[in-house]
Design a protein around this motif. Structure first.
Motif, short mmCIF file in Angstrom:
data_model
loop_
_atom_site.label_atom_id
_atom_site.label_comp_id
_atom_site.label_asym_id
_atom_site.label_seq_id
_atom_site.Cartn_x
_atom_site.Cartn_y
_atom_site.Cartn_z
N THR A 1 -5.21 -29.47 26.88
CA THR A 1 -5.98 -28.47 27.61
C THR A 1 -7.09 -27.90 26.74
O THR A 1 -8.23 -27.72 27.18
CB THR A 1 -5.06 -27.34 28.09
N TYR A 2 -6.76 -27.65 25.49
CA TYR A 2 -7.76 -27.13 24.55
C TYR A 2 -8.82 -28.18 24.27
O TYR A 2 -10.01 -27.88 24.19
CB TYR A 2 -7.07 -26.72 23.26
N LEU A 3 -8.39 -29.44 24.15
CA LEU A 3 -9.31 -30.51 23.81
C LEU A 3 -10.31 -30.78 24.93
O LEU A 3 -11.48 -31.10 24.67
CB LEU A 3 -8.51 -31.79 23.53
N PHE A 4 -9.89 -30.62 26.18
CA PHE A 4 -10.77 -30.88 27.32
C PHE A 4 -11.19 -29.61 28.03
O PHE A 4 -11.66 -29.65 29.16
CB PHE A 4 -10.06 -31.79 28.33
N GLY A 5 -11.03 -28.48 27.36
CA GLY A 5 -11.26 -27.19 28.02
C GLY A 5 -12.68 -26.71 28.05
O GLY A 5 -12.95 -25.60 28.55
N GLY A 6 -13.62 -27.43 27.50
CA GLY A 6 -15.01 -27.00 27.53
C GLY A 6 -15.38 -26.01 26.45
O GLY A 6 -16.47 -25.42 26.49
N ASN A 7 -14.50 -25.81 25.48
CA ASN A 7 -14.82 -24.90 24.38
C ASN A 7 -15.69 -25.62 23.35
O ASN A 7 -16.05 -26.78 23.52
CB ASN A 7 -13.53 -24.38 23.72
N GLU A 8 -16.01 -24.93 22.27
CA GLU A 8 -16.91 -25.50 21.26
C GLU A 8 -16.32 -26.75 20.61
O GLU A 8 -17.02 -27.74 20.41
CB GLU A 8 -17.21 -24.45 20.19
N ASP A 9 -15.03 -26.69 20.30
CA ASP A 9 -14.40 -27.85 19.66
C ASP A 9 -14.35 -29.05 20.59
O ASP A 9 -14.54 -30.20 20.16
CB ASP A 9 -12.98 -27.50 19.19
N SER A 10 -14.08 -28.82 21.88
CA SER A 10 -14.03 -29.94 22.82
C SER A 10 -15.41 -30.55 23.02
O SER A 10 -15.54 -31.77 23.17
CB SER A 10 -13.45 -29.48 24.16
N GLN A 11 -16.45 -29.74 23.01
CA GLN A 11 -17.81 -30.27 23.12
C GLN A 11 -18.14 -31.14 21.91
O GLN A 11 -18.75 -32.21 22.05
CB GLN A 11 -18.81 -29.12 23.25
N LYS A 12 -17.73 -30.69 20.73
CA LYS A 12 -17.94 -31.49 19.53
C LYS A 12 -17.15 -32.80 19.62
O LYS A 12 -17.65 -33.86 19.25
CB LYS A 12 -17.51 -30.72 18.28
N TYR A 13 -15.93 -32.70 20.13
CA TYR A 13 -15.08 -33.89 20.21
C TYR A 13 -15.73 -34.97 21.06
O TYR A 13 -15.79 -36.14 20.66
CB TYR A 13 -13.71 -33.51 20.78
N PHE A 14 -16.22 -34.60 22.23
CA PHE A 14 -16.82 -35.60 23.11
C PHE A 14 -18.16 -36.09 22.57
O PHE A 14 -18.57 -37.22 22.86
CB PHE A 14 -16.96 -35.04 24.52
N MET A 15 -18.85 -35.27 21.79
CA MET A 15 -20.06 -35.75 21.12
C MET A 15 -19.70 -36.81 20.08
O MET A 15 -20.35 -37.86 20.01
CB MET A 15 -20.77 -34.57 20.44
N TRP A 16 -18.65 -36.56 19.29
CA TRP A 16 -18.19 -37.56 18.32
C TRP A 16 -17.68 -38.81 19.03
O TRP A 16 -17.91 -39.93 18.56
CB TRP A 16 -17.08 -36.96 17.46
N LEU B 1 -12.94 -35.64 13.50
CA LEU B 1 -11.57 -35.12 13.57
C LEU B 1 -11.14 -34.53 12.23
O LEU B 1 -10.42 -33.52 12.20
CB LEU B 1 -10.61 -36.23 13.99
N ASN B 2 -11.57 -35.12 11.14
CA ASN B 2 -11.22 -34.57 9.83
C ASN B 2 -11.85 -33.20 9.59
O ASN B 2 -11.31 -32.39 8.83
CB ASN B 2 -11.66 -35.54 8.71
N THR B 3 -13.00 -32.95 10.22
CA THR B 3 -13.63 -31.64 10.04
C THR B 3 -12.89 -30.53 10.77
O THR B 3 -13.16 -29.35 10.54
CB THR B 3 -15.09 -31.68 10.53
N LEU B 4 -11.98 -30.90 11.69
CA LEU B 4 -11.21 -29.88 12.40
C LEU B 4 -10.18 -29.21 11.51
O LEU B 4 -9.72 -28.11 11.80
CB LEU B 4 -10.50 -30.50 13.62
N LEU B 5 -9.79 -29.90 10.43
CA LEU B 5 -8.78 -29.33 9.54
C LEU B 5 -9.39 -28.19 8.72
O LEU B 5 -10.52 -28.29 8.23
CB LEU B 5 -8.23 -30.40 8.61
N THR B 6 -8.62 -27.14 8.55
CA THR B 6 -9.04 -26.00 7.75
C THR B 6 -8.13 -25.91 6.53
O THR B 6 -7.10 -26.58 6.45
CB THR B 6 -8.93 -24.71 8.57
N PRO B 7 -8.48 -25.08 5.55
CA PRO B 7 -7.59 -24.91 4.39
C PRO B 7 -6.20 -24.42 4.75
O PRO B 7 -5.27 -24.53 3.96
CB PRO B 7 -8.34 -23.88 3.53
N TYR B 8 -6.07 -23.87 5.96
CA TYR B 8 -4.76 -23.35 6.39
C TYR B 8 -3.97 -24.37 7.22
O TYR B 8 -2.87 -24.07 7.71
CB TYR B 8 -4.96 -22.06 7.21
N ASN B 9 -4.53 -25.56 7.40
CA ASN B 9 -3.84 -26.64 8.12
C ASN B 9 -3.37 -26.22 9.50
O ASN B 9 -2.25 -26.52 9.92
CB ASN B 9 -2.64 -27.14 7.30
N ASN B 10 -4.22 -25.51 10.23
CA ASN B 10 -3.79 -24.98 11.52
C ASN B 10 -4.36 -25.73 12.72
O ASN B 10 -4.32 -25.23 13.83
CB ASN B 10 -4.19 -23.50 11.64
#
Length: 293
Positions: free
Chosen positions: A73-88, A246-255
């Motif tokens: 739901t988050y991945l296809f939800g139209g948020n900033e991360d999902s827009q980046k995902y479909f661009m990639w 996808l690797n850029t989605l990881l943060t130092p907190y691994n969340n």
């Protein structure tokens, strides 16, 4: 007496074949489980929250109480991360398509020239092609990178595609396949008035469909999963391919492991579709390329 002995021998051979068939089936079943297990574990993990992934890791424990569709739901939800995902995702599709088309075309033409014509240095040229397979790509990274800088191709799709469009393994596979094709077809085409280009693309190319199908799958997998070289060439985030993004989605907190795994599982679909489209010819092409010549 002789007839009885023949019947017993035939029965023994049949029993031996049955035992070998059972052993082979069992062995391939074990291999299938080993191969499918990571894929199934990743699929299960894609339905788990991040905290469950940290606590359990990748496992096939189907605890439906903790499974959710929130990752997708988050991945296809139209948020900033999902827009980046479909661009990639789009960038990877374009890069893979261009790489596969150019690689198959150029490698086919090179293999055709190395197979269908007789001339001096033919075997030596083929030896040079094979020799490049012995050089690890890591050794070529620095010279290739300097070459891309000199050609002003850094941060371009051409800079990612060009170094890999003439793969030695692809040329070798096409050559091995075409070695078993009758060269009389060339003479027949010339008698009918076909040009050399017509013989190459209208007569010989359709016969090599199994080889094209097999190499389409392998080249698509290589281009789709390529990380190192695109990561070195691309500078702009909007040009990143799916594995890099996808690797850029990881943060130092691994969340963000939950989103990363969900995105990775969805990213398998294009290669799977390619395999379904060409599976009719895949086994035929791989077998012919392995034994002919």
């Amino acid at each position: 007496m002789a007839k009885t002995s023949s019947v017993q021998q035939e029965g023994g051979m049949k029993a031996k074949r049955t035992v070998l068939s059972v052993l082979a089936t069992g062995w391939f079943a074990i291999l299938s489980i080993i191969i499918v297990y990571p894929l199934f574990a990743g699929l299960v993990a894609s339905f788990r929250p991040g905290r469950e992934l940290i606590r359990r890791g990748l496992s096939v424990d189907l605890d439906f109480s903790t499974m959710t569709l929130n990752n997708y739901t988050y991945l296809f939800g139209g948020n900033e991360d999902s827009q980046k995902y479909f661009m990639w995702f789009k960038n990877s599709l374009i890069l893979t398509f261009i790489s596969v088309v150019l690689t198959l075309f150029i490698c086919y033409v090179v293999a055709y020239g190395l197979t269908m014509y007789n001339y001096k240095l033919k075997n030596f040229l083929f030896f040079l092609v094979i020799a490049t397979m012995m050089v690890p790509f890591e050794i070529l990274i620095l010279p290739l990178y300097k070459e891309m800088i000199g050609l002003n191709l850094i941060d371009t799709t051409a800079g990612v595609v060009l170094p890999g469009i003439c793969g030695a393994s692809t040329i070798f596979f096409f050559r091995q396949y075409m070695t078993g094709l009758p060269k009389e077809l060339l003479d027949a085409g010339r008698i009918d008035g076909a040009t050399e280009y017509g013989i190459c693309f209208k007569i010989m190319l359709p016969i090599t469909k199994p080889a094209f199908a097999a190499m389409s799958i392998l080249c698509a997998m290589g281009a789709w999963n390529n990380v190192l070289w695109p990561m070195l060439v691309y500078r702009s985030a909007e040009k990143f391919t799916l594995p890099i993004g996808l690797n850029t989605l990881l943060t130092p907190y691994n969340n963000n492991y939950d989103v990363l795994i969900a995105g990775s599982m969805f990213g398998i679909i294009p290669v799977f579709i390619v395999f379904l489209c060409f599976q009719r010819y895949f086994i035929e092409g791989m077998t012919a390329g392995a034994v002919k010549g």
